[in-house]
Scaffold this motif. Structure first.
Motif, mmCIF file in Angstrom:
data_model
loop_
_atom_site.group_PDB
_atom_site.id
_atom_site.type_symbol
_atom_site.label_atom_id
_atom_site.label_comp_id
_atom_site.label_asym_id
_atom_site.label_seq_id
_atom_site.Cartn_x
_atom_site.Cartn_y
_atom_site.Cartn_z
ATOM 1 N N UNK A 6 0.817 -1.197 0.000
ATOM 2 C CA UNK A 6 0.000 0.000 0.000
ATOM 3 C C UNK A 6 0.856 1.254 0.000
ATOM 4 N N UNK A 7 2.028 1.173 0.627
ATOM 5 C CA UNK A 7 2.919 2.326 0.672
ATOM 6 C C UNK A 7 3.336 2.742 -0.729
ATOM 7 N N UNK A 8 3.321 1.804 -1.669
ATOM 8 C CA UNK A 8 3.723 2.104 -3.035
ATOM 9 C C UNK A 8 2.536 2.075 -3.992
ATOM 10 N N UNK A 9 1.325 2.213 -3.450
ATOM 11 C CA UNK A 9 0.139 2.242 -4.300
ATOM 12 C C UNK A 9 0.269 3.406 -5.272
ATOM 13 N N UNK A 10 0.313 3.114 -6.570
ATOM 14 C CA UNK A 10 0.491 4.206 -7.522
ATOM 15 C C UNK A 10 -0.710 5.145 -7.508
ATOM 16 N N UNK A 11 -0.506 6.417 -7.808
ATOM 17 C CA UNK A 11 -1.651 7.327 -7.923
ATOM 18 C C UNK A 11 -2.607 6.841 -9.009
ATOM 19 N N UNK A 12 -3.880 7.128 -8.829
ATOM 20 C CA UNK A 12 -4.873 6.722 -9.815
ATOM 21 C C UNK A 12 -4.531 7.257 -11.196
ATOM 22 N N UNK A 13 -4.071 8.485 -11.266
ATOM 23 C CA UNK A 13 -3.749 9.081 -12.566
ATOM 24 C C UNK A 13 -2.656 8.296 -13.281
ATOM 25 N N UNK A 14 -1.722 7.733 -12.518
ATOM 26 C CA UNK A 14 -0.652 6.933 -13.125
ATOM 27 C C UNK A 14 -1.214 5.647 -13.729
ATOM 28 N N UNK A 15 -2.181 5.045 -13.052
ATOM 29 C CA UNK A 15 -2.792 3.829 -13.588
ATOM 30 C C UNK A 15 -3.565 4.127 -14.867
ATOM 31 N N UNK A 16 -4.354 5.189 -14.842
ATOM 32 C CA UNK A 16 -5.208 5.487 -15.982
ATOM 33 C C UNK A 16 -4.432 6.018 -17.181
ATOM 34 N N UNK A 17 -3.229 6.520 -16.939
ATOM 35 C CA UNK A 17 -2.453 7.115 -18.031
ATOM 36 C C UNK A 17 -2.136 6.120 -19.138
ATOM 37 N N UNK A 18 -1.954 4.850 -18.769
ATOM 38 C CA UNK A 18 -1.615 3.834 -19.783
ATOM 39 C C UNK A 18 -2.743 2.836 -20.014
ATOM 40 N N UNK A 19 -3.865 3.011 -19.324
ATOM 41 C CA UNK A 19 -4.941 2.012 -19.362
ATOM 42 C C UNK A 19 -5.533 1.887 -20.763
ATOM 43 N N UNK A 20 -5.628 0.634 -21.225
ATOM 44 C CA UNK A 20 -6.287 0.320 -22.498
ATOM 45 C C UNK A 20 -7.316 -0.771 -22.237
ATOM 46 N N UNK A 21 -8.561 -0.499 -22.556
ATOM 47 C CA UNK A 21 -9.646 -1.451 -22.329
ATOM 48 C C UNK A 21 -9.900 -2.211 -23.628
ATOM 49 N N UNK A 22 -9.887 -3.533 -23.533
ATOM 50 C CA UNK A 22 -10.095 -4.364 -24.713
ATOM 51 C C UNK A 22 -11.272 -5.301 -24.495
ATOM 52 N N UNK A 23 -11.857 -5.725 -25.598
ATOM 53 C CA UNK A 23 -12.975 -6.680 -25.585
ATOM 54 C C UNK A 23 -12.618 -7.804 -26.548
ATOM 55 N N UNK A 24 -12.406 -8.996 -25.995
ATOM 56 C CA UNK A 24 -11.891 -10.127 -26.758
ATOM 57 C C UNK A 24 -12.987 -11.181 -26.924
ATOM 58 N N UNK A 25 -13.295 -11.584 -28.152
ATOM 59 C CA UNK A 25 -14.307 -12.630 -28.361
ATOM 60 C C UNK A 25 -13.782 -14.005 -27.964
ATOM 61 N N UNK A 26 -14.679 -14.866 -27.517
ATOM 62 C CA UNK A 26 -14.338 -16.242 -27.169
ATOM 63 C C UNK A 26 -14.698 -17.177 -28.319
ATOM 64 N N UNK A 27 -13.980 -18.274 -28.404
ATOM 65 C CA UNK A 27 -14.296 -19.288 -29.407
ATOM 66 C C UNK A 27 -15.610 -19.977 -29.070
ATOM 67 N N UNK A 28 -15.777 -20.299 -27.786
ATOM 68 C CA UNK A 28 -16.966 -20.986 -27.283
ATOM 69 C C UNK A 28 -17.466 -20.252 -26.049
ATOM 70 N N UNK A 29 -18.761 -20.135 -25.906
ATOM 71 C CA UNK A 29 -19.323 -19.485 -24.716
ATOM 72 C C UNK A 29 -18.762 -20.153 -23.460
#
Length: 336
Positions: A6-29
């Motif tokens: 917790x002492x090294x918990x990065x600031x939220x802004x640091x996490x969001x700066x590189x965040x990329x949200x992806x949506x990956x299809x599955x072969x089978x449900x």
């Protein structure tokens, strides 16, 4: 997260700066979904992943964020091996589809078969397991996973119905620790070990299952347990053999699970980390799929072209950013 983490918990802004949200299809449900959403984050140590399932509340999902931070912002524990043997994963498909599923898992000598799917019968499970045994032959290893869906009597009946297929173990047949302990007592004479998954990763006390004598081995997943280090601590505290498994991540998240498997002092079982074979796409090229039944140990880097190709919609991106913010607040509050 621990006080040190917790002492090294990065600031939220640091996490969001590189965040990329992806949506990956599955072969089978699988697990009732056809698309797998995940957030990729880049920390000082490399790329990491945050991908709790959508139905998990913020308290549970915050452990997944702790794991992502642990993997991306801290050096890895020393590995004991440079490659990890993995199992094939067979969703709750019809028996006729089993061979096609297994063909996606190159060289895997073990298969984990999903059973107790809602809306299906025990006979469907038996036929699926029989098809796996026929496809893998007598030397193949078969384990089944009920995700805690059976009650005690249903589990005992199902184990007897599938015992002829020489099961390696049965994973989380019942939901509660007390049920697992009683079931283990009832079927002990069959020589089929009981593995605990949800009773470890979704429990307030992940050691209770060992203390109650309710399992012969445990399944550990890096993200749900709060990271590689926390998972290793749990394995050490239980004193039970462990199988490292995935939570249906992209190859970035799977690399975290592989790091956990590599750091386990003892590894007696093939690990459930070959699940990139269930994805119809990925964010890494080549994908972290089994080759000769093995996965290499090491971090992976997303391919920017693939990340762009599978970028989530703007509204899903905002949903995930808000979720990260809430989980970040949970982690910060938890150590005050």
């Amino acid at each position: 997260m621990s006080t040190d983490a917790a002492a090294s918990l990065p600031p939220l802004a640091e996490l969001l700066a590189t965040a990329r949200v992806v949506s990956i299809p599955l072969v089978t449900r699988f697990r009732g979904i056809d698309l797998r959403e995940a957030v990729l984050l880049e920390g000082p140590e490399g790329w990491t992943e945050f991908s709790p399932f959508l139905e998990y509340d913020d308290a549970e999902a915050s452990a997944w964020l702790a794991a992502a931070i642990d993997f991306g912002w801290s050096p890895l524990p020393a590995p004991h091996r440079d490659a990890i043997p993995v199992n094939a994963t067979v969703p709750a498909v019809a028996a006729a589809s089993v061979a096609a599923v297994l063909a996606r898992f190159d060289g895997c000598r073990t298969a984990k078969v999903k059973v107790a799917e809602a809306g299906q019968r025990l006979q469907d499970d038996v036929e699926r397991v029989r098809a796996v045994r026929e496809a893998m032959g007598p030397e193949g290893r078969i384990r089944v996973d009920a995700n805690g869906a059976w009650n005690l009597d249903e589990a005992e009946h199902a184990i007897h119905a599938m015992a002829e297929f020489d099961l390696e173990y049965i994973e989380q047949p019942c939901a509660s620790v007390d049920e697992l302990a009683e079931l283990r007592r009832r079927v002990n004479y069959l020589g089929i070990p009981i593995a605990a998954d949800e009773s470890v990763r979704k429990a307030d006390d992940p050691i209770a299952v060992a203390r109650a004598g309710a399992a012969d081995l445990i399944v550990v997943k890096a993200q749900p347990l709060g990271g590689v280090r926390r998972a290793l601590e749990i394995v050490a505290e239980t004193g039970l053999p462990a199988v490292a498994s995935s939570a249906l991540e992209t190859s970035v998240g799977l690399a975290m699970g592989v790091a956990l498997a590599a750091a386990l002092p003892q590894l007696d079982y093939d690990c459930g980390l070959g699940t990139a074979s269930l994805l119809a796409a990925d964010v890494v090229e080549p994908s972290l799929t089994p080759r000769g039944g093995m996965l290499p140990v090491g971090r992976v880097t997303p391919d920017s072209t693939l990340v762009d190709a599978h970028a989530a919609s703007e509204d899903r991106r905002e949903w995930w950013y808000a979720r990260i913010a809430r989980c970040h607040s949970e982690l910060a509050r938890g150590e005050r």
